[in-house]
Every structure is written in structure tokens, then in C-alpha cells.
Design a protein around this motif. Structure first.
Motif, short mmCIF file in Angstrom:
data_model
loop_
_atom_site.label_atom_id
_atom_site.label_comp_id
_atom_site.label_asym_id
_atom_site.label_seq_id
_atom_site.Cartn_x
_atom_site.Cartn_y
_atom_site.Cartn_z
N ARG A 34 -71.00 -39.72 -47.43
CA ARG A 34 -71.73 -38.64 -48.54
C ARG A 34 -70.69 -40.19 -49.35
O ARG A 34 -69.92 -39.08 -50.65
N ARG A 47 -70.96 -43.04 -50.83
CA ARG A 47 -72.23 -42.86 -51.97
C ARG A 47 -72.06 -43.20 -53.35
O ARG A 47 -72.99 -44.46 -54.06
N GLY A 68 -81.86 -39.85 -45.92
CA GLY A 68 -82.47 -40.62 -46.65
C GLY A 68 -81.37 -42.28 -47.44
O GLY A 68 -82.38 -43.03 -48.57
N MET A 69 -80.47 -41.68 -47.83
CA MET A 69 -79.43 -42.42 -48.24
C MET A 69 -79.98 -43.97 -48.26
O MET A 69 -79.74 -45.05 -49.54
N ARG A 111 -82.02 -45.87 -47.59
CA ARG A 111 -83.56 -46.40 -48.32
C ARG A 111 -83.53 -46.17 -49.28
O ARG A 111 -84.77 -47.19 -49.85
N LYS A 112 -83.10 -45.56 -49.96
CA LYS A 112 -82.76 -46.15 -51.44
C LYS A 112 -82.27 -47.55 -52.09
O LYS A 112 -82.46 -47.76 -53.12
N THR A 120 -79.53 -32.43 -50.13
CA THR A 120 -79.44 -33.98 -50.80
C THR A 120 -79.77 -34.48 -51.83
O THR A 120 -81.31 -34.21 -51.67
N GLU A 121 -78.99 -35.69 -52.30
CA GLU A 121 -80.15 -35.63 -53.83
C GLU A 121 -81.28 -37.59 -52.88
O GLU A 121 -82.32 -37.44 -53.65
N ASP A 122 -80.68 -38.06 -51.76
CA ASP A 122 -81.93 -38.53 -51.40
C ASP A 122 -82.98 -38.31 -50.17
O ASP A 122 -83.16 -39.27 -50.05
N ASP A 166 -85.86 -37.95 -48.86
CA ASP A 166 -87.47 -38.16 -48.62
C ASP A 166 -88.41 -37.88 -47.60
O ASP A 166 -88.13 -36.80 -47.20
N GLU A 210 -87.72 -38.76 -43.81
CA GLU A 210 -86.68 -37.67 -43.55
C GLU A 210 -87.32 -36.13 -43.65
O GLU A 210 -86.89 -35.69 -42.09
#
Length: 1114
Positions: free
Chosen positions: A256, A259, A302-303, A305-306, A827-829, A831, A834
Motif C-alpha cells: 500500500r 498505492r 483488491g488493490m 483489481r481496480k 482497506t480501501e480496495d 471487494d 476478496e
């Protein structure tokens, strides 16, 4: 010796230089003498030796002597276990520290300087915190801000090392360090300084503990990336590769951190991966960086996959790597096993990384990308592209398996099967390979839906005599396909498949024959008794290979014939196999007596074949145990072939050796020979098989086997060895118990079982404490549970206490792992994908809790109320699982534990009702039927044993049970167990809480819900209860003027029709006697109206039962 010491440690440099050179000598004798002298100095003259080395570092003109002295000095004063540092007096220590810094300033040799920096940093790591080297940090800051690139680089290398050892202690210097790193990363410093600055920065980023501190370093990322770009632009690929390795470390440990500038960083790495003009090693490292980010699920879920465009580009790059393959003649000639002929390192990286990418990102992300790229590849003129498309499908199948690919099977399967007709044999091979892989990853769905297309296609592929490798692979795919196949699916195809495989056995190349044998074995294993029809035509061929394939080149062929014969024997059963089995065992006994080479595959195959023959023949196998066991015990006792080297030693040969697995622990690299471990694992598994199959017949071997297997509960080199040892523990105890009970224990009595239990159970509990793998933890608990069931009350209080303490530890560790996982959801991502992966990981924790629950249940059933003081200790670990935020499975397990306590401990358990009863009532409405089942069962138990404690909740309990039973879907397959348990609980309320209910209303309601047909355990209890009430002529049950008698009789008819499924034989006899009694005593009018109300089938059942004395059997 002292004279030699005097010369070596004296003022003249030459003797010491000679000693150092001799320590590097390739000749064993010379080196051995030098080591002896050096170790003597170390032991008897540590201070003089250290001072001499420092002097040599400054004074020697020979580069290799200075280099070796730097290494030796580091080992002498920094390695914890052998460090001489504490033995040196203060003035020597002060001199060494000062001289080392002078050496760093003066040394010109680059590699020596790096070694000196390592020594300084490692020494500092041990003493800086205690304030014992106050001059060091000022010296480093002075070097880093000097004009000398060499000193700047040295200081940065030391900062990088120190971060590893003592990052937190340098926290007060962070602002200064930030400025230093920023300046050192700038474009106008030298390449060496920049790369050292990158190393220092990445080391610090990984040691900073708070997100805030890491964020403070984020603005260094552009400079870090620039270091990589400049190296590439200047064609310094070795430097670029060093930089990429550092980025990979950050991606793995602190993803991260990247990120905020993820798009730029990832874009840059993709460019490197795509750049065909760069060295393969550079491109592979860029791919590794991207994959490490994709796999960093625990730290950055998930980071990746964004960034959808990134996935498409990386996927395309990996597919392109698969095109780097040559059509080599060796592949077509198929003389040797080598399936990889013509494959490049690019191809191997592409293949491995597609698999990893699909597993880390999941099917929902990968399949759309694949379906855009694959169609064009699979129809291309170039065979390499068609080949790449099929290899890609095989590689991503596992990662996409979860529902996603299964839902899209039609286009995938037709794409592959069309390629079975491809003109190029390597493409056909890849199509077969894809079907084989999908059979494993998507079974049994693929088998159920597509057997009509796949099996005939594979059978046709076995006719490709021009391309033996294709034939062999088709046979291998038959194996993959049949492993997840039911006999019903396979049977219609057996004629075709077996006749083809027999043709290959006779006419094929060795590789084809081996494939055919393995496929036959698997088909027999899947077809089971359906294979009997083919036995007589197949077995002669197999025996012929076993007896004739005797030369070295045919070792594997003979080994596979053993495997095949033993699996065929198990499939058809001992009556069919018995005569051939004797001949086969004669051959195996002769082989076992012969000398075999260490790498002969026969050994492992023979161990397994013997065990299968035992499973097939059962007790008839006992006479052969004397032959089988000695070599098996030898294999089980094999010591792991381990080599230990320094982690930083450059040993190229080892890294390329496939038969050696290396792991790094601290500063040591451990290499383990895998073939030895595999043979050991096979042997341990076979010991389990014998103990399990032969039961008391295994007793004579227990005293030899237990001391081998018990220590292997903590054999951390190989999971399979541990798993085998774990599952053998209850088998050994069961064997001893049965032998004692049946008088086959050579005069031993119950004290022997106690002795064995004391030898097995405490180490099993201790191993559980240290077990790193969650899955094996669950197996250990399962094994422990079986052991407790077998030994019963032989455990002493100390053992029970240690078991209970271990349950606490296991549950605490499990909840810690869950908590760490739940942090990821914040965490931010994070989804949906995950979340699905998280659920899978948590299912393992549920399995652990379930096994703990089973163990507690067994202890309660064994010790009854005597176990309650221990249960009190466990309460605080169990009750949190009743919370709404917990999974249904956790709630079910917690309720089941209480149900056991209430049922087994009777009145002594009433003190827990206040805690658990409210949950039982609440969980009657749980959406999960398994939770409802546990809850309603518990209500029945509390009604039975709770006496007056249950009275206040009777009304609510009746209402909740009624809700469960009268739901429209209560008889659906999912709900029937909960419903039947609710009916049973209602019966218990009628029986044990009669005075608190309106019997005239509740009892007929209960009767109307009978018979119970879903839960066969409860069915027998409920129908016995009904029988008892009729025997007592319960007026509320029979009703006014026998109005409910027709219902009672129809329930009896249905129950008796089910044979002993719904009722015990004893209760069935009581029911028949009751019916006869009613026949004789009831008024004729009531009797005939009752009879008329029955269904014809029920009338027929009753006539048949009443005319004979014996209840019908199912």
C-alpha cells in the motif's frame, strides 16, 4: 601449536596472510590444518586474533586476503552463537570500532567495502541501542553528505542494513534520513549511490511501523522509480535488476506504500515487461513485481483489481511469452520423458505466472480478459498461438474454477475439443493437456456434463500412433478425467477405453505404455466392481510386464505395473483377485530381497502396492507382514538429507537442482533432498494403512512403529510425513485396544493401552501447540478426538488439563487469525472477490472450532459431570461464538457443545441454562437449518433434564417448535433434519413437562407430525416414545372414543414398512404385540372403522406383519 600461533599473530603480516589463503584452499588437508590453527587462536587468543584481522584489513596488499578477512571478522564479532565480541576487553572493542570506520574510509575495493559495511552494520545492530557506539551515526551522516560517492554509497548501504536490525531506534532521525535519501536518489548522483539509496529507502519503508510514517516517505517514490528508469536508459541492466528486486520486496511486504502512485508504477513496470529489447531476466523481474502486487492479498486486498487495463496488458504479455517455444525434434521422437523440449525460460515464466495471476485475482476478473484474447489466438494460422491459447486455458482453470468457469463451460470445452482435430501435434497435445487440467480443477461438473464428448475424443486421440507423446498424454488425461468420475458415468465407456489401453500396452513406446498403465489403474479405481468384467483380459498383460520388464530402462514400467495390479485387485475384490495376488506377492518378495539403487522408483511404488494388497486381502495378508515391514520401517526412519549454508553464500548449482528444495531461515539457507522426504512420507502413509486395515493384527508391530511415528508429529520438513503420523495415532491405539479385548495381545492387559496412550497423547497435544498449518491443526484435533474415544477414562487429570489448555490456545490463535483477516475488510480496495476468498480462509477456522467442539463433546460423554470444572474454564472461549456477527457454523458448534453438556450431565448442567436457553430459543428462528436443528435438539434435552428450570420457557419453546415444524418448507431436504428434531423435542416436552402444558391440545398435535423419516436417529427415539404412550393407553394420545387411533395405527404401519430404518427391532416387536393386543381388545366397530381409514399399502403392511412373528427388515 603455540609457536605457530606466535608467528601468525606476531608483527609480521606474511604468516597471517598465508593462513587466510590456506583457509580458502581447495585441498581438504591444507584447509583442515589451517582451520585447526584458526580455531585454536579463536579459543585461546581471541583479542590478538581480532586485532590482527583489523590490522590485515588495513595493511595487506592482497585483495583476496582483505576480502576473506572481512568475511571472517564479521563472523567472529557478529554471529550471536559464536561471537567473540563479549569476550574482548573495552579498550580492544574501542580500537576495533575506530579501526573499522577507518577501513571503511580507506578501502578502495568495491566488494571488500560492501563486506566491511555489512560487518559495521551487524556489529552496530547488537550494540548501538545500548549506546555503545555513539560515534557511528555521526560518522554515517558525515559520509552521506561528503563529496565522495564511495563514502555516500557506504553510508547508505549501512543505513539499509541497520534498518533491518533496528529501524525503530532510528525513528528520531527520520526527517534527516528522508532528506538524505531524497538527495541521494536525485539524478545528479552516481548510479552506485542511487541504487544504495534505493536499498536504504526500501529497507526503511519495510521497517516503519505506522501508516503515517510510511506516508511521510511516499514523496520519495518518483526518485525511487527514476533510479530504475535511469539504469535502464543507461543500459545498466544488472543495476536495473537489483532495483527491481528491491521493488518486489516492497510489493510483498508494504504494497500500500505504492498505492497513491500505483497507476504510474504499474504502468512503468508493464512497459518493462513488454519491452522485447530488454534482457529476459529484467522483464521477468518486472512481471514478478506485478504478480507480487496481485498476490499481496493480506496487505492490499483488491488493490490490483481496480486497474482493469493493467490486467489485460499483463495477461497479454504473459500469453506472448508462451509463443517463445520451438518445435524440436526431441519432442516428436518421444524417446525421452522430456515434455518441455523446445520450451524457453520465457515460456516457463509465462506459464507459471498465468496460473498465479488467475489464483490471485479470481475468475470474475480473469475470465473476461481471457475471453477477449483467446478466440483470436485459437483460430490463428500460427500453431504457436493456438498452442498458447490452450496452455493458457489449462493454467487459469484452477484460479477461475470457483463457479465462474463452471458457468461458462460450454464455449471453453468446445474450443478445446475442436483443437483435438488440429493439424499440429503439439496443439493437439495442448488440447488434451487442457482437458486433463480442467478435469482436475472443474471436476466433477465437467465429468457430469461433458462425458459424452470428452471420453470418445480422448479414446480417438489414443489412436495417434504417429505421435506417441499425444497418445501418452491422452492416457494421462483419462486418468485425470476418471479421478472425479462416478462408476455410473464411466461404465458405458469401459469397453472402448480398456481395449484401447490394452492396445497401447502392447504396441506403444515405453512412455505410452507407462501412461496406459497409469490410466488403467485409475479407470479400475473409479469403476470399482464394474471392472470385474475386464479382469480376465487385463490381468495377464499386467503380470507379464511385472515379470518381464526387468532391465534398468524399464524400471518405471515395472513400478507402474505394480500400481496398476494392486488398484485392479482392490477394485474387483479379494475373491476374484486372490489367486493372482499370491503370484504377484511372490514376485514382490523376490524383488524386495534384491539390491536396488537409491533412485529406483520401484521402492516407493512397491511400498504402496503392498499396502493396497493388504487393503484388498484384509486379514489374509498377515503372513506377509514379516516381509513387508522391515524395509517399510527403514524407509519411515530415513533421515532428511539436509545441507545448511549461509543465506548469502553464492551457490549456483544448488538453485538449479530440482531434487533439492531450499528454505531460508534467518541467515541460514537449508537445502533438503525431496526424493528422500517423499519416500519417507510414502512409508509413513503405508504404516497408517496397515494399522487401519489389520486392526488387532497390527499389534505385534506397535512397539516398533510408535517410537518412529510419534516424533514425526513435529517433522516440519514435510507436511505429508506429519499428516501421516497424525492419522496413525488413533490407529495404533485402536489396534492395541482390540488386541487386548480379543486376547491377542501376547498377555498384555489394559495397563499396556494406558502406557501407549501416555506415550501418544501428550506429544500429540504438544505438536498441536506448535503446528504452523491450520489444516493440519484440524487433523490433529480430529485425531486427538479419536484417541480420547478409544482410551476412554484412561486419561489422568494432568492430561485432561493440558488438553483443555491447548483448546484455549488453539481457539485464541484462531480468533487472532480471524481478527487479522477482518482488518483486511477495512482497506480501501476490499471487494466482493476478496470477501469470497476471506470466507474460504475462515472456513478452515470453522473446521478447527468444529474439531475442538467434537473433542469437548467426547470428553463430556466420557467423564460426564466430572468434566464440568474444565468446561467452566472453556466457557469464555465458547460463548463469543453465539454472537450475531459470527458465522452460522460457529453458532451451530457452540450450541452443539452445550447440547452435549446438557444431555450428558443432567442436573449438574442446569446452572448453564440461564446462559444458553435464550440462545436456543432465538436460534429456532435462525435462517440456517443446521443451527435450527442444534437449537431445537437442545430445547428437547433441556425439557428432559431441566425439571422446574424449564417451566418458565415452556410456552415460548412450544411456540418456537411449532414455527419450525409448520413452515411450508419444513419437509424440504434442507430443513427436514431441523423439523424432525423439533418434533422429537415436542415429544420430550409432552413426556417430561406434561404438567405445564395443555396435553389435550399438544399431544394430538405432536401425533399429527408423525412419522419422522428424515433424521433416522431421532426417528427411532420418537417412534419408541409413541409405542410407550400407546402401551400406557395414554388417554390424550388415543383421544375420546379412540378418535386418534387411526392416526396411531397408520404411523405404526408406515414405521414397520420402513423395516429397521425408522425403528429398532425391539420397538418393532413391541409395536406388533400392541397391534395384536388392540386387535383382540378393541370394539369391533372401532376396529373396522380404523382399518377402513388406512391406505391399501398400510393395510397390506399390517396384514403381512401380523401374520408373521418377525418384523420386516429393509
Amino acid at each position: 601449536m603455540e609457536a605457530q600461533v606466535g608467528a601468525v599473530l606476531g608483527p609480521d603480516l606474511l604468516p597471517f596472510e598465508t593462513l587466510v589463503l590456506q583457509l580458502m584452499s581447495p585441498g581438504n588437508e591444507q584447509r583442515g590444518q589451517a582451520e585447526q590453527l584458526f580455531n585454536y587462536c579463536k579459543q585461546h587468543h581471541p583479542e590478538a586474533l581480532v586485532m590482527k584481522m583489523v590490522h590485515t584489513l588495513q595493511a595487506s596488499q592482497q585483495v583476496e586476503v582483505r576480502a576473506m578477512s572481512a568475511i571472517l571478522l564479521r563472523k567472529l564479532i557478529t554471529k550471536d552463537d559464536v561471537s567473540l565480541w563479549p569476550q574482548l576487553n573495552a579498550s580492544v572493542q574501542t580500537t576495533v570500532k575506530a579501526q573499522l570506520l577507518i577501513c571503511v574510509q580507506r578501502e578502495e575495493g568495491k566488494s571488500i567495502l560492501k563486506k566491511l559495511c555489512d560487518t559495521v552494520a551487524e556489529l552496530a545492530a547488537g550494540i548501538l541501542e545500548e549506546g555503545m557506539w555513539p560515534e557511528l551515526l555521526p560518522f554515517m551522516f558525515q559520509c552521506v553528505s561528503s563529496d565522495s560517492p564511495k563514502l555516500q554509497e557506504s553510508a547508505l548501504l549501512m543505513f539499509a542494513q541497520l534498518a533491518q536490525y533496528m529501524g525503530p531506534q532510528l525513528r528520531s532521525h527520520l526527517p534527516t534520513l528522508h532528506a538524505v535519501f531524497q538527495q541521494s536518489l536525485s539524478a545528479n548522483t552516481s548510479s552506485d549511490v542511487r541504487i544504495a539509496a534505493l536499498r536504504a529507502t526500501t529497507s526503511f519503508v519495510q521497517t516503519l511501523e505506522s501508516q503515517q510514517e510510511r506516508d511521510g516517505f511516499q514523496d520519495l517514490l518518483p526518485g525511487m522509480m527514476q533510479t530504475l528508469s535511469l539504469a535502464l536508459n543507461n543500459h545498466e541492466e544488472a543495476t536495473a535488476q537489483e532495483a527491481l528486486e528491491m521493488f518486489i520486496e516492497v510489493a510483498g511486504s508494504e504494497p500500500r506504500f505504492l498505492r497513491r502512485q500505483l497507476v504510474e508504477v504499474v504502468g512503468h513496470m508493464l512497459q518493462i515487461a513488454e519491452a522485447g529489447e530488454l534482457e529476459e531476466g529484467t522483464r521477468h523481474l518486472a512481471v514478478e513485481f506485478l504478480l507480487t502486487l496481485a498476490e499481496a492479498r493480506e496487505r492490499a486486498p483488491g488493490m490490483m483489481r481496480k486497474l482493469p487495463q493493467f490486467i489485460g496488458r499483463l495477461f497479454a504479455t504473459l500469453m506472448k511469452m508462451l509463443l517463445d517455444i520451438e518445435d524440436e525434434a526431441a519432442w516428436h521422437s518421444a524417446e525421452v520423458e522430456d515434455e518441455e523440449a523446445g520450451e524457453s525460460s520465457n515460456y516457463e515464466v509465462g506459464q507459471e505466472c498465468l496460473d498465479r495471476l488467475a489464483i490471485s485475482l479470481g475468475g470474475k476478473t480473469i475470465l473476461p480478459v481471457a475471453s477477449q484474447l483467446l478466440p483470436a489466438f485459437v483460430t490463428d494460422q500460427d500453431w504457436k498461438k493456438r498452442h498458447a491459447a490452450l496452455i493458457t486455458l489449462a493454467q487459469i482453470a484452477e484460479g477461475c474454477a470457483k463457479q465462474v468457469m463452471i458457468k461458462n463451460l460450454e464455449p471453453v470445452v468446445s474450443m478445446i475439443l475442436n483443437s483435438f482435430q488440429d493439424p499440429h501435434p503439439r496443439v493437439r497435445w495442448a488440447a488434451i493437456n487442457a482437458i486433463g487440467q480442467l478435469s482436475t480443477d472443474l471436476g466433477p461438473d465437467l465429468q457430469q456434463q461433458y462425458h459424452q464428448q470428452v471420453l470418445p475424443a480422448l479414446a480417438r486421440a489414443m489412436d495417434d500412433f504417429q505421435n506417441p507423446r499425444v497418445q501418452a498424454h491422452a492416457a494421462a488425461a483419462i486418468l485425470n478425467f476418471s479421478e472425479s468420475c462416478t462408476p455410473e458415468i464411466l461404465t458405458p465407456y469401459l469397453d472402448g477405453i480398456i481395449s484401447k489401453l490394452l492396445v497401447l500396452l502392447q504396441n506403444g513406446r515405453k512412455m505410452v505404455q507407462e501412461g496406459a498403465l497409469t490410466a488403467l489403474a485409475s479407470v479400475a479405481d473409479s469403476a470399482q466392481s464394474h471392472f470385474q468384467a475386464y479382469y480376465d483380459s487385463v490381468m495377464p498383460y499386467l503380470k507379464a510386464i511385472l515379470t518381464n520388464a526387468t532391465d534398468k530402462s524399464n524400471r518405471m514400467l515395472r513400478a507402474k505395473s505394480m500400481e496398476c495390479i494392486s488398484l485392479v485387485g482392490m477394485a474387483v475384490g479379494k475373491d476374484k483377485f486372490r489367486d493372482d495376488a499370491k503370484q504377484v506377492m511372490e514376485v514382490l518378495m523376490n524383488l524386495q530381497g534384491s539390491q536396488m539403487e537409491d533412485d529406483d522408483p520401484t521402492i516407493g511404488y512397491m511400498l504402496q502396492a503392498w499396502a493396497r494388497l493388504c487393503k484388498c486381502l484384509g486379514q489374509e495378508f498377515l503372513p506377509y507382514m514379516g516381509v513387508v515391514m522391515p524395509p517399510l520401517l527403514r524407509s519411515a526412519q530415513l533421515k532428511p538429507d539436509v545441507t545448511i549454508t549461509d543465506a548469502d553464500s553464492e551457490d549456483e548449482d544448488e538453485d538449479d537442482d530440482d531434487s533439492v528444495e531450499t528454505i531460508t531461515i534467518g541467515d541460514k539457507k537449508i537445502g533438503i533432498k525431496t526424493s528422500v522426504l517423499e519416500e519417507k512420507a510414502t512409508a509413513c502413509n503405508m504404516l497408517c494403512c496397515y494399522a487401519d486395515e489389520l486392526k488387532e493384527g497390527f499389534f505385534p508391530w506397535i512397539d516398533q512403529v510408535a517410537p518412529i511415528l510419534v516424533p514425526l508429529l513435529k517433522f516440519y520438513f514435510h507436511e505429508e510425513v506429519r499428516k501421516a503420523a497424525v492419522s496413525a495415532m488413533p490407529d495404533l491405539l485402536r489396534s492395541s485396544k482390540l488386541a487386548v479385548e480379543k486376547g491377542q495381545a501376547h498377555g498384555r492387559d489394559e495397563s499396556y493401552i494406558k502406557q501407549l496412550s501416555d506415550y501418544i497423547i501428550p506429544p500429540l497435544v504438544e505438536a498441536l501447540h506448535k503446528e504452523p498449518e491450520t489444516e493440519i491443526c484440524a487433523s490433529m484435533l480430529d485425531s486427538l478426538n479419536e484417541c480420547i474415544q478409544i482410551v476412554g477414562t484412561l486419561l489422568d487429570s494432568g492430561q485432561i488439563k493440558s488438553i483443555v489448555d491447548e483448546f484455549k490456545q488453539v481457539l485464541t490463535a484462531s480468533s487472532t487469525r480471524r481478527r487479522e483477516r477482518s482488518e483486511r475488510t477495512k482497506t480501501e480496495d476490499f471487494d466482493v472477490e476478496e470477501s469470497e476468498l476471506l470466507e474460504e480462509e475462515n472456513e478452515q477456522e470453522e473446521e478447527v472450532f468444529d474439531q475442538v467442539g467434537e473433542c469437548i463433546g467426547t470428553l463430556i460423554k466420557t467423564y460426564k459431570a466430572a468434566f464440568l470444572p474444565y468446561f467452566d474454564e472453556l466457557m469464555s472461549f465458547i460463548t463469543p461464538s453465539l454472537g450475531k456477527e459470527r458465522t452460522a457454523e460457529e453458532r451451530r458448534i457452540a450450541i452443539c457443545i452445550f447440547d452435549d453438556v446438557a444431555e450428558q450431565c443432567g442436573e449438574a448442567a442446569i446452572k448453564y441454562y440461564d446462559t444458553f436457553l435464550p440462545f436456543l430459543l432465538e436460534f429456532c428462528r435462525d435462517p440456517n437449518p443446521d443451527v435450527r436443528q442444534a437449537a431445537v435438539y437442545g430445547i428437547g434435552v433441556c425439557a428432559q433434564f431441566g425439571g422446574s428450570k424449564f417451566v418458565p420457557v415452556v410456552r415460548e419453546a412450544l411456540a418456537r417448535l411449532n414455527e419450525v415444524i409448520s413452515q411450508p418448507s419444513s419437509r424440504d431436504a434442507d430443513n427436514v433434519m431441523a423439523t424432525d428434531n423439533a418434533v422429537s423435542a415436542l415429544g420430550k416436552i409432552c413426556q417430561f413437562q406434561r404438567e405445564c402444558i395443555d396435553v389435550a391440545q399438544v399431544l394430538p398435535a405432536w401425533l399429527s407430525f408423525l412419522p419422522v423419516k428424515g433424521d433416522l436417529v431421532e426417528a427411532k427415539l420418537v417412534h419408541e416414545q409413541l409405542c410407550v404412550m400407546v402401551e400406557r393407553s395414554d388417554p390424550y394420545l388415543l383421544g375420546l372414543n379412540y378418535q386418534f387411533l387411526p392416526k396411531v395405527i397408520s404411523v405404526f404401519a408406515e414405521v414397520l414398512a420402513g423395516g429397521t430404518e425408522l425403528v429398532t427391532e425391539q420397538t418393532a416387536n413391541r409395536i406388533v404385540n400392541l397391534l395384536r393386543h388392540l386387535q383382540q381388545t378393541m370394539p369391533p366397530a372401532a376396529l373396522s372403522s380404523t382399518w377402513a381409514s388406512l391406505e391399501p399399502q398400510q393395510q397390506a403392511t399390517l396384514q403381512s406383519v401380523l401374520s408373521s412373528h418377525v418384523p420386516s427388515q429393509s
